[in-house]
Design an enzyme around this catalytic site. Structure first.
Site, short mmCIF file in Angstrom:
data_model
loop_
_atom_site.label_atom_id
_atom_site.label_comp_id
_atom_site.label_asym_id
_atom_site.label_seq_id
_atom_site.Cartn_x
_atom_site.Cartn_y
_atom_site.Cartn_z
N HIS A 1 0.89 -1.17 -0.07
CA HIS A 1 -0.08 0.13 -0.01
C HIS A 1 0.84 1.04 0.14
CE1 HIS A 1 -3.06 2.85 0.99
NE2 HIS A 1 -3.92 2.07 0.81
N ASP B 1 -7.95 -5.15 -0.33
CA ASP B 1 -8.37 -5.48 -1.23
C ASP B 1 -8.30 -7.12 -1.47
OD1 ASP B 1 -9.47 -3.58 -2.97
OD2 ASP B 1 -7.61 -2.93 -3.30
N1 ACO Z 1 4.24 -7.72 -5.17
C1 ACO Z 1 5.67 -7.56 -4.99
N2 ACO Z 1 6.58 -6.73 -4.99
C2 ACO Z 1 5.84 -5.32 -4.68
C3 ACO Z 1 4.52 -5.36 -4.56
C4 ACO Z 1 3.72 -6.45 -4.80
N3 ACO Z 1 2.32 -6.39 -4.74
N4 ACO Z 1 4.13 -3.97 -4.39
C5 ACO Z 1 5.21 -3.39 -3.97
N5 ACO Z 1 6.38 -4.09 -4.39
C6 ACO Z 1 7.79 -3.95 -4.25
C7 ACO Z 1 8.28 -3.08 -5.38
O1 ACO Z 1 8.84 -4.03 -6.60
C8 ACO Z 1 9.20 -2.23 -4.87
O2 ACO Z 1 10.57 -3.05 -4.65
P1 ACO Z 1 12.07 -2.46 -4.91
O3 ACO Z 1 11.83 -1.39 -3.82
O4 ACO Z 1 12.78 -3.52 -4.48
O5 ACO Z 1 11.89 -1.83 -6.17
C9 ACO Z 1 8.91 -1.89 -3.28
O6 ACO Z 1 7.90 -3.08 -3.19
C10 ACO Z 1 8.00 -0.56 -3.21
O7 ACO Z 1 6.88 -0.80 -4.25
P2 ACO Z 1 6.42 0.63 -5.19
O8 ACO Z 1 5.74 0.07 -6.33
O9 ACO Z 1 7.38 1.63 -5.09
O10 ACO Z 1 5.23 0.85 -4.06
P3 ACO Z 1 4.11 2.11 -4.26
O11 ACO Z 1 3.68 2.81 -3.09
O12 ACO Z 1 4.32 3.04 -5.38
O13 ACO Z 1 2.68 1.24 -4.77
C11 ACO Z 1 0.83 -0.34 -4.79
C12 ACO Z 1 1.91 0.72 -3.72
C13 ACO Z 1 0.51 0.29 -5.96
C14 ACO Z 1 -0.36 -0.30 -4.02
C15 ACO Z 1 1.87 -1.58 -4.98
O14 ACO Z 1 2.09 -2.24 -3.61
C16 ACO Z 1 1.16 -2.65 -5.86
O15 ACO Z 1 1.02 -2.53 -6.88
N6 ACO Z 1 0.40 -3.59 -5.13
C17 ACO Z 1 -0.30 -4.57 -5.78
C18 ACO Z 1 -1.84 -3.90 -6.07
C19 ACO Z 1 -2.80 -3.79 -5.18
O16 ACO Z 1 -3.09 -4.63 -4.30
N7 ACO Z 1 -3.38 -2.58 -5.13
C20 ACO Z 1 -4.29 -2.17 -4.20
C21 ACO Z 1 -3.79 -1.03 -3.16
S1 ACO Z 1 -5.00 -0.76 -1.95
C22 ACO Z 1 -6.32 0.21 -2.55
O17 ACO Z 1 -6.26 0.61 -3.87
C23 ACO Z 1 -7.75 -0.02 -1.83
#
Ligand code: ACO
Length: 424
Positions: free
Chosen positions: A301, A358
């Site tokens: 998140h 979610d």
């Molecule tokens: N699976 C694997 N790795 C992940 C995931 C994931 N779901 N989410 C983040 N990471 C990793 C990234 O690759 C990154 O790794 P790094 O630092 O080695 O490059 C690190 O964790 C940080 O991730 P970001 O993408 O920079 O985090 P951001 O805050 O931009 O994104 C988000 C948050 C979009 C929710 C992301 O975690 C994601 O895509 N999750 C899956 C989709 C999801 O469940 N969305 C629902 C969000 S809640 C809502 O809308 C109510």
């Protein structure tokens, strides 16, 4: 602290500092460009406060979520969705008379104009219900074009009351069943479940376990400050676009798999893992592999870096509902195994990647018999009062300006047009 200092190109500038009611600090850069010629760059707006707002408070580090100051845990346990909607939209908990009046209006405005039913005929039966919901919400403006400034805005009531009918009709359309009209003797949640699951040939009584689960799900999704869809509603609303157009834009923003579409993506991911032999470890390895774009949907998140308080409530709720309904579903087993991994694997722990709301909402909706392509619509129904509250707050703010960010241009510098016959 009342100001911050910025040194840019050897010049020093003083910037005012704004402190919120929970002590969060914002450096006010409203006049930065005028003073210095520079703008700030914050791709994805992770450090940008786009407005001051009285509606919702989140502390991602401590896992706090409050609507108008009231903790989400208390609302989920004691309140109903109409009560929470009133709180968000009108800024205070309703008294008994106000709640009864509000409930009555949400009930008596539930039907959509008979002519609007014809719109559904034009959609393909394969249409995603989010496409139908956003189109139908924007189309409501064609029936209710008048805008009301000040006092109670009937469009807010209409939208709150009719959205559930549109959502249920979108589902009935997708399975080819006749539309079921709303009933005035049912509560908000019961009415929606009745329109979803009743058929004209049989009696249908809404199971109490489903009503209660839906009430909690809607409350937990009702607001989340400046997330992608709410910011979209505010951006569109800042051009003074009408309520229906602004909310329709928010619905479209919610649709994406990185936002509200994640609950659908979670279930699709679980199905994919099941169909591939239920080898969940393979998928954990894929999620960790930087050369693979696979992400563990329902994990991580932007704001919550410790735990998501909504996920904590829903995890318990999901367990209760599954037990009460006596459901034994292999997908839910896979989900539990993935959850176990996330809580213990170093990759997930280091990056604070916990199951988010979610992850559990998808599981719960499935247990309730709600089809996967309706999950994001359910989220939209819950988020509706939050979007409306933000739209209203923006419209009532005398200092509100059209939202218009700047950019740092990185394209070609000036170059001349080359006639077609002289190009390489
Ligand atoms: N699976 C694997 N790795 C992940 C995931 C994931 N779901 N989410 C983040 N990471 C990793 C990234 O690759 C990154 O790794 P790094 O630092 O080695 O490059 C690190 O964790 C940080 O991730 P970001 O993408 O920079 O985090 P951001 O805050 O931009 O994104 C988000 C948050 C979009 C929710 C992301 O975690 C994601 O895509 N999750 C899956 C989709 C999801 O469940 N969305 C629902 C969000 S809640 C809502 O809308 C109510």
């Amino acid at each position: 602290m009342s100001s911050a200092k910025l040194t840019l190109n050897g010049e020093e500038y003083e910037l005012p500092v704004v402190v919120g009611s929970e002590g969060e600090t914002g450096v006010d850069i409203t006049r930065l460009r005028g003073q210095t010629g520079a703008v700030t760059l914050d791709s994805g707006y992770g450090n940008t406060g786009s407005c001051k707002s009285n509606i919702c408070f989140i502390n991602g580090e401590k896992g706090i979520l409050r609507y108008r100051g009231i903790p989400i845990e208390q609302l989920a346990e004691h309140a109903t969705f109409p009560e929470v909607s009133y709180l968000l939209i009108y800024g205070k908990l309703p008294n008994a008379a106000e709640l009864s009046d509000f409930r009555e209006k949400l009930t008596y405005h539930s039907m959509i104009h008979e002519d609007m039913k014809k719109f559904f005929e034009g959609f393909s039966h394969t249409a995603h219900p989010m496409a139908i919901l956003s189109s139908m919400v924007a189309s409501l403006q064609t029936y209710y074009p008048e805008e009301v400034d000040g006092g109670e805005d009937p469009n807010i009531i209409r939208l709150m009351a009719k959205a559930k009918t549109i959502a249920a009709y979108a589902y009935k359309k997708s399975i080819g069943q006749p539309f079921i009209y709303p009933r005035n003797d049912l509560s908000y949640s019961e009415n929606f479940l009745h329109m979803m699951f009743a058929v004209p040939t049989e009696e249908y009584a809404v199971p109490e376990v489903l009503r209660q689960a839906l009430n909690v799900l809607l409350i937990l999704h009702a607001d989340h400050e400046q997330n992608c869809s709410t910011s979209t509603v505010r951006i569109v609303g800042s051009s003074q676009a009408n309520l229906y157009a602004s909310i329709s834009a928010g619905i479209c923003a919610l649709w994406g798999p990185l936002h509200g579409g994640a609950n659908q993506a979670v279930l699709e991911m679980l199905e994919q893992i099941r169909d591939d032999g239920a080898d969940y470890k393979k998928y954990v390895a894929k999620a960790k592999d930087k050369n693979d774009d696979f992400r563990m949907m329902g994990f991580g998140h932007r704001v919550y870096k410790n735990f998501d308080p909504r996920a904590t409530i829903l995890r318990k709720q999901a367990d209760e509902v599954l037990t009460k309904l006596g459901i034994n579903d292999p997908l839910l087993e896979i989900a539990k195994q993935l959850e176990e991994v996330a809580l213990n694997d170093e990759y997930f722990v280091q990056r604070n990647l916990y199951p988010n709301v979610d992850f559990y909402s998808g599981i719960l909706y499935r247990a309730m018999g709600i089809p996967t392509n309706m999950f994001t619509v359910m989220f939209a129904l819950g988020r509706l009062p939050g979007w409306i509250a933000h739209w209203k707050e923006l419209r009532e703010d005398p200092g509100a300006r059209i939202n218009r960010p700047r950019q740092i241009y990185t394209g070609p510098t000036e170059n001349d047009f080359v006639p077609l016959d002289q190009r390489d």
